[in-house]
Design an enzyme around this catalytic site. Sequence first.
Site, short mmCIF file in Angstrom:
data_model
loop_
_atom_site.label_atom_id
_atom_site.label_comp_id
_atom_site.label_asym_id
_atom_site.label_seq_id
_atom_site.Cartn_x
_atom_site.Cartn_y
_atom_site.Cartn_z
N CYS A 2 5.00 -11.04 8.78
CA CYS A 2 4.88 -10.96 10.24
C CYS A 2 6.13 -10.29 10.82
O CYS A 2 7.16 -10.17 10.17
CB CYS A 2 4.72 -12.35 10.83
SG CYS A 2 3.35 -13.27 10.10
N ARG A 32 4.09 -4.68 10.47
CA ARG A 32 4.28 -5.88 9.67
C ARG A 32 3.11 -6.86 9.80
O ARG A 32 3.05 -7.86 9.07
CB ARG A 32 5.57 -6.59 10.08
CG ARG A 32 6.82 -5.74 9.90
CD ARG A 32 8.05 -6.52 10.28
NE ARG A 32 8.28 -7.62 9.35
CZ ARG A 32 8.97 -7.53 8.23
NH1 ARG A 32 9.51 -6.38 7.89
NH2 ARG A 32 9.13 -8.57 7.44
N TRP A 79 0.59 -11.39 10.53
CA TRP A 79 -0.26 -11.12 9.37
C TRP A 79 -0.59 -12.48 8.79
O TRP A 79 0.27 -13.20 8.31
CB TRP A 79 0.47 -10.25 8.35
CG TRP A 79 -0.38 -9.77 7.22
CD1 TRP A 79 -1.18 -8.66 7.21
CD2 TRP A 79 -0.52 -10.38 5.92
NE1 TRP A 79 -1.80 -8.54 5.98
CE2 TRP A 79 -1.41 -9.57 5.18
CE3 TRP A 79 0.03 -11.50 5.32
CZ2 TRP A 79 -1.77 -9.87 3.87
CZ3 TRP A 79 -0.34 -11.81 4.01
CH2 TRP A 79 -1.22 -10.99 3.30
N ASN A 105 8.27 -15.95 10.11
CA ASN A 105 7.75 -15.08 9.07
C ASN A 105 8.03 -15.76 7.75
O ASN A 105 9.18 -16.10 7.47
CB ASN A 105 8.41 -13.70 9.13
CG ASN A 105 8.00 -12.83 7.95
OD1 ASN A 105 6.89 -12.93 7.45
ND2 ASN A 105 8.90 -11.97 7.50
N GLY A 106 7.00 -15.97 6.93
CA GLY A 106 7.18 -16.62 5.65
C GLY A 106 6.16 -17.70 5.43
O GLY A 106 5.11 -17.74 6.08
N GLU A 482 -0.66 6.96 -7.57
CA GLU A 482 -0.19 6.92 -6.18
C GLU A 482 -1.19 7.61 -5.26
O GLU A 482 -1.46 7.13 -4.15
CB GLU A 482 1.19 7.59 -6.07
CG GLU A 482 1.77 7.63 -4.67
CD GLU A 482 1.98 6.27 -4.03
OE1 GLU A 482 2.20 6.24 -2.80
OE2 GLU A 482 1.95 5.24 -4.73
N LYS A 486 -3.22 5.67 -2.12
CA LYS A 486 -3.24 6.11 -0.73
C LYS A 486 -4.68 6.20 -0.22
O LYS A 486 -4.98 5.79 0.90
CB LYS A 486 -2.56 7.49 -0.61
CG LYS A 486 -1.06 7.48 -0.85
CD LYS A 486 -0.27 6.93 0.31
CE LYS A 486 0.36 5.61 0.15
NZ LYS A 486 0.89 5.11 -1.03
N GLU A 489 -6.14 2.55 0.22
CA GLU A 489 -5.53 1.61 1.17
C GLU A 489 -5.69 2.03 2.62
O GLU A 489 -5.64 1.17 3.50
CB GLU A 489 -4.06 1.37 0.82
CG GLU A 489 -3.12 2.52 1.06
CD GLU A 489 -1.68 2.19 0.64
OE1 GLU A 489 -1.34 1.00 0.57
OE2 GLU A 489 -0.90 3.13 0.40
N HIS A 505 -13.68 7.07 -22.30
CA HIS A 505 -13.77 5.75 -22.92
C HIS A 505 -14.30 4.71 -21.94
O HIS A 505 -13.89 3.55 -21.96
CB HIS A 505 -12.41 5.32 -23.47
CG HIS A 505 -11.93 6.20 -24.59
ND1 HIS A 505 -12.38 6.07 -25.89
CD2 HIS A 505 -11.05 7.24 -24.59
CE1 HIS A 505 -11.79 6.98 -26.65
NE2 HIS A 505 -10.98 7.71 -25.89
N LYS A 605 3.40 -3.84 6.06
CA LYS A 605 4.37 -2.91 5.48
C LYS A 605 5.24 -3.56 4.41
O LYS A 605 5.38 -3.06 3.31
CB LYS A 605 5.25 -2.34 6.60
CG LYS A 605 6.29 -1.33 6.11
CD LYS A 605 5.64 -0.09 5.58
CE LYS A 605 6.65 0.94 5.12
NZ LYS A 605 5.98 2.10 4.51
#
Length: 610
Positions: A2, A32, A79, A105-106, A482, A486, A489, A505, A605
């Site tokens: 957050c 965040r 969040w 936050n946490g 990567e 992108k 997400e 395979h 983030k």
Amino acid sequence: MCGIIGIVSVQGGFKEPIGKVVRRCLERLEYRGYDSVGIAVIKDYGIEVRKGKGKIAEVSVRLGFDNVDGTTAIGHTRWATHGKPSDENAHPHTDCTGTIAVVHNGIISNFLELKEELIRRGHVFRSETDTEVVAHLIEEYVKMGYKPFDAVKAMLSRIQGTYALVIMISTEPHRLYFARNTSPLIVGLGSNANFVASDIPAFLEFTNMVIALRDGEYGYIEPGYVYIEKDGRPVKIEERVRAISWTPDMASKEGYPHFMLKEIHEQPYAISQTLAGLTDRALDDAVKLLMDSRRIFILGAGTSYHAGLVGDYLLTELGFDVHPFISSEYRKFMNMAGQGDVALAISQSGETIDTLIAVRALRSRGVKVVAVSNVIDSAIPRESDYVIYTRAGPEIGVAATKTFTTQLTVLLALALKLGVAVGRLSSSEYSNAMDELNRVPKILDSVIAGVEGRVKALSEVMSKKQSAYYLGRGIGVPLSMEGALKMKEIAYVHAEAYPAGESKHGPIALVEEGYPVVFSILDDENVDALLGNVMEMRARDAYTIGLVPSKYVSKFRDLLNVTMEMPTLNYRVAPIVYVVPMQLLAYYTAVNRGYDPDKPRNLAKTVTVE
């Protein structure tokens, strides 16, 4: 994950209501979390709280944040961890009396037992969150006769877990309390106000003078005063004050429709700044440590892990015993880690909780740690033996872009210098590679200008797809990983990366007419093998897209539906440049699908909860 902000100002310290100031600060922290948002302001009659489910732009208008005035305020953008996104679970949270308000936050890991204890004592809870116990605990200690600061300290002695806390108590209208354990928290020192926030961009409009709080520290801010304490002893803060070189414009969109697009375009500058900071002094200690290592661990999460896989390739090629791993999976390696080992810990924010926990575990086993981070004086650099900083500036978009390319720049410069030191690279090989690396900012400017229009057109096709493969070989594998990350997400296209030789395979079973397959083709020994992989996909009517060095375009053009001609670069340097068209493809695909690439669903983030 957050975002939190606290402000204490002198009367008339701002030219606008403090609610509007808090709202602007929160907008810079919305990367965040954006499930819900709220503010609290101390008024003559007590604490006024306005909060609700939704994004800042909508909730702030609906609840009139900009109209609330005062001198002391806190704010939060969430969040969700404990409790679904809702008006009730939005922060700030208050006690039974409404005289204490908290943003957090946490995760408070022992909140259930504390909540049960407080309910037995008559406290009434209004939310499902872990945070609310903080306000009620302080209330309980105040009722027992504790002074506010002592009540805050008593609360801290009871809670367990990770937290960045900012606490407002209406009986002390010109003071805000704060505390940090693992979750990031920064104090900002202004002329008419002091600030405490999750991240520097929140208050960068008002001051660039900061103090990065450390684990176990707590204290308070007043309009012209900051007090920090740890283990009951005051902390001398004078030598802790830092001036941040970022400007407010660097943390704003500057006319771009989204931060992500702005940050993609900023990469040439970010890389040039990073290169300027990679002096012998910055690298020599790390080179010596790695030279003498028994084995090397490389750890990171998400994009940082992919950068680490490139580093793994570079260092393994030099003959080192390298073990890359995702930070949250560190336990697998604890029995083998010990004296003589070195870890490269990669984290943009320097606060990524999985990486921080892994660093602490490795150091407890005697492993030396070299941090690669973008944020000066953040937790992972502070707890490492050496640190090499990227100089990407603030990155606001949730999807990492310049984070990746500046991390690759650091890892490549380190590997090249190490290669010379151990005799695996000649001085001419080193000079040629470094010359090319130093030209990357100009090369990248040209690449962005040359491919953006074509990528934008290609995104029209990709926006109609539900799945895609990203294939490469050698150092092109983490590059493909990567690119796929992108796409999934921010555009929500199910994209998976594989070594191209692995596709037959199993994965190739999904390929049918029109199925998009993106190939990363570099100037290395894998070119002919990749040519065969492209043929395999075309034989099944896949929609093939290739990033191809200019020297091989004629070889691949007839087999690819879309050929993105790229400069022919040293294969070690190429990933820094070749990833950018994939970033742009994900960005424009997301926009075409109607999504906000700066605020992908369910993501934040900086991950500061385990």
